[in-house]
Design a protein around this motif. Sequence first.
Motif, short mmCIF file in Angstrom:
data_model
loop_
_atom_site.label_atom_id
_atom_site.label_comp_id
_atom_site.label_asym_id
_atom_site.label_seq_id
_atom_site.Cartn_x
_atom_site.Cartn_y
_atom_site.Cartn_z
N GLN A 181 57.89 11.96 53.92
CA GLN A 181 57.10 12.55 55.01
C GLN A 181 56.50 13.88 54.56
N GLU A 182 57.23 14.60 53.72
CA GLU A 182 56.70 15.87 53.22
C GLU A 182 55.45 15.60 52.37
N GLU A 183 55.52 14.55 51.52
CA GLU A 183 54.36 14.18 50.70
C GLU A 183 53.18 13.77 51.58
N LYS A 184 53.49 12.96 52.61
CA LYS A 184 52.42 12.39 53.43
C LYS A 184 51.76 13.40 54.36
N ALA A 185 52.54 14.36 54.85
CA ALA A 185 52.02 15.32 55.82
C ALA A 185 50.83 16.09 55.23
N LYS A 186 50.91 16.35 53.92
CA LYS A 186 49.81 17.07 53.25
C LYS A 186 48.51 16.27 53.35
N GLU A 187 48.63 14.94 53.27
CA GLU A 187 47.45 14.08 53.35
C GLU A 187 46.93 13.96 54.78
N PHE A 188 47.86 13.77 55.72
CA PHE A 188 47.45 13.55 57.12
C PHE A 188 46.89 14.82 57.75
N PHE A 189 47.47 15.97 57.41
CA PHE A 189 47.12 17.21 58.10
C PHE A 189 46.69 18.29 57.11
N PRO A 190 45.59 18.06 56.39
CA PRO A 190 45.18 19.04 55.36
C PRO A 190 44.85 20.41 55.93
N LYS A 191 44.45 20.48 57.20
CA LYS A 191 44.06 21.77 57.78
C LYS A 191 45.27 22.52 58.35
N SER A 192 46.33 21.81 58.69
CA SER A 192 47.45 22.43 59.40
C SER A 192 48.35 23.22 58.46
N LYS A 193 49.19 24.07 59.08
CA LYS A 193 50.22 24.79 58.30
C LYS A 193 51.42 23.85 58.19
N LEU A 194 51.98 23.72 57.00
CA LEU A 194 53.15 22.86 56.85
C LEU A 194 54.39 23.73 56.66
#
Length: 256
Positions: free
Chosen positions: A152-165
């Motif tokens: 999920q950590e890998e994928k979140a970067k792809e799904f939410f490129p504008k958001s703060k992770l």
Amino acid sequence: MIKKIFSTLIIILFATSIQAASKLDTIKQNGELRVGTTGDWDPMSMKDPATNKYKGFDIDVMRELAKDLGVKVNFVPAEWKTIVAGITADRYDISTSVTKTPKRAEVAGFTATYYKYGTVPLVLKKNLKKFSTWDSLNNNNVTIATTLGTSQEEKAKEFFPKSKLKSVEAPARDFQEVLAGRADGNITSSTEANKLIIKYPQLTIVPDGEKNPAFLAMMVPKGDKIWNDYVSNWIKKKQASGFFEKLLAKYNLKSL
Ligand code: KH2
């Protein structure tokens, strides 16, 4: 000098050919299957803090594999952030299931797959108007929580490129950041999301459909074709005999 280099080369060749022997042989010789598992993934691998014993879908799978191999099973504690390193460093012969990701595939081998899931976002129910789509969570004033070392950590970067992770380390979990209001959302498997919204009625699933069909498999050392083939054929045989079907039903999981 040349003679010396030559004999060193022979020794190196000999040593690597010994190392290349399959895990299958060492497991049989040692009478033990070492299984890396995190014990924090309901219903796959759960450690009971009172007894320190493991239970879950993957735990049953590994007990059956060891039984069919004629060896005892030894569960080795693992963590998400180092679960792949445990395979490359030979701390265990196999891991319980993980999501197949390209990053993990660079260094570890994956067996045949036996479970598939989709990914959904979780948000606070009171924020559902604001965050009713995947897209609404992709914004530079949105914080998405993830758990370190997970797919999920890998994928979140792809799904939410504008958001703060914001990545937290297990046993802390991404969804707890959402519950505490420190993050706006997190992503997880639909299987886990459906359990979490019952346990925490403040949470809700963003009703915008599942994304990212992902497959689970066990990890084995990358170059060991004999061991990987053995386990993958075992999985296929057990699928044909109805073993997996029964186990999926026991843990309320959908079949592949
Ligand atoms: S994955 C497993 O292989 N999960 O997809 C992630 O990285 C498991 C969602 C950490 C337990 C705690 C549940 C994250």
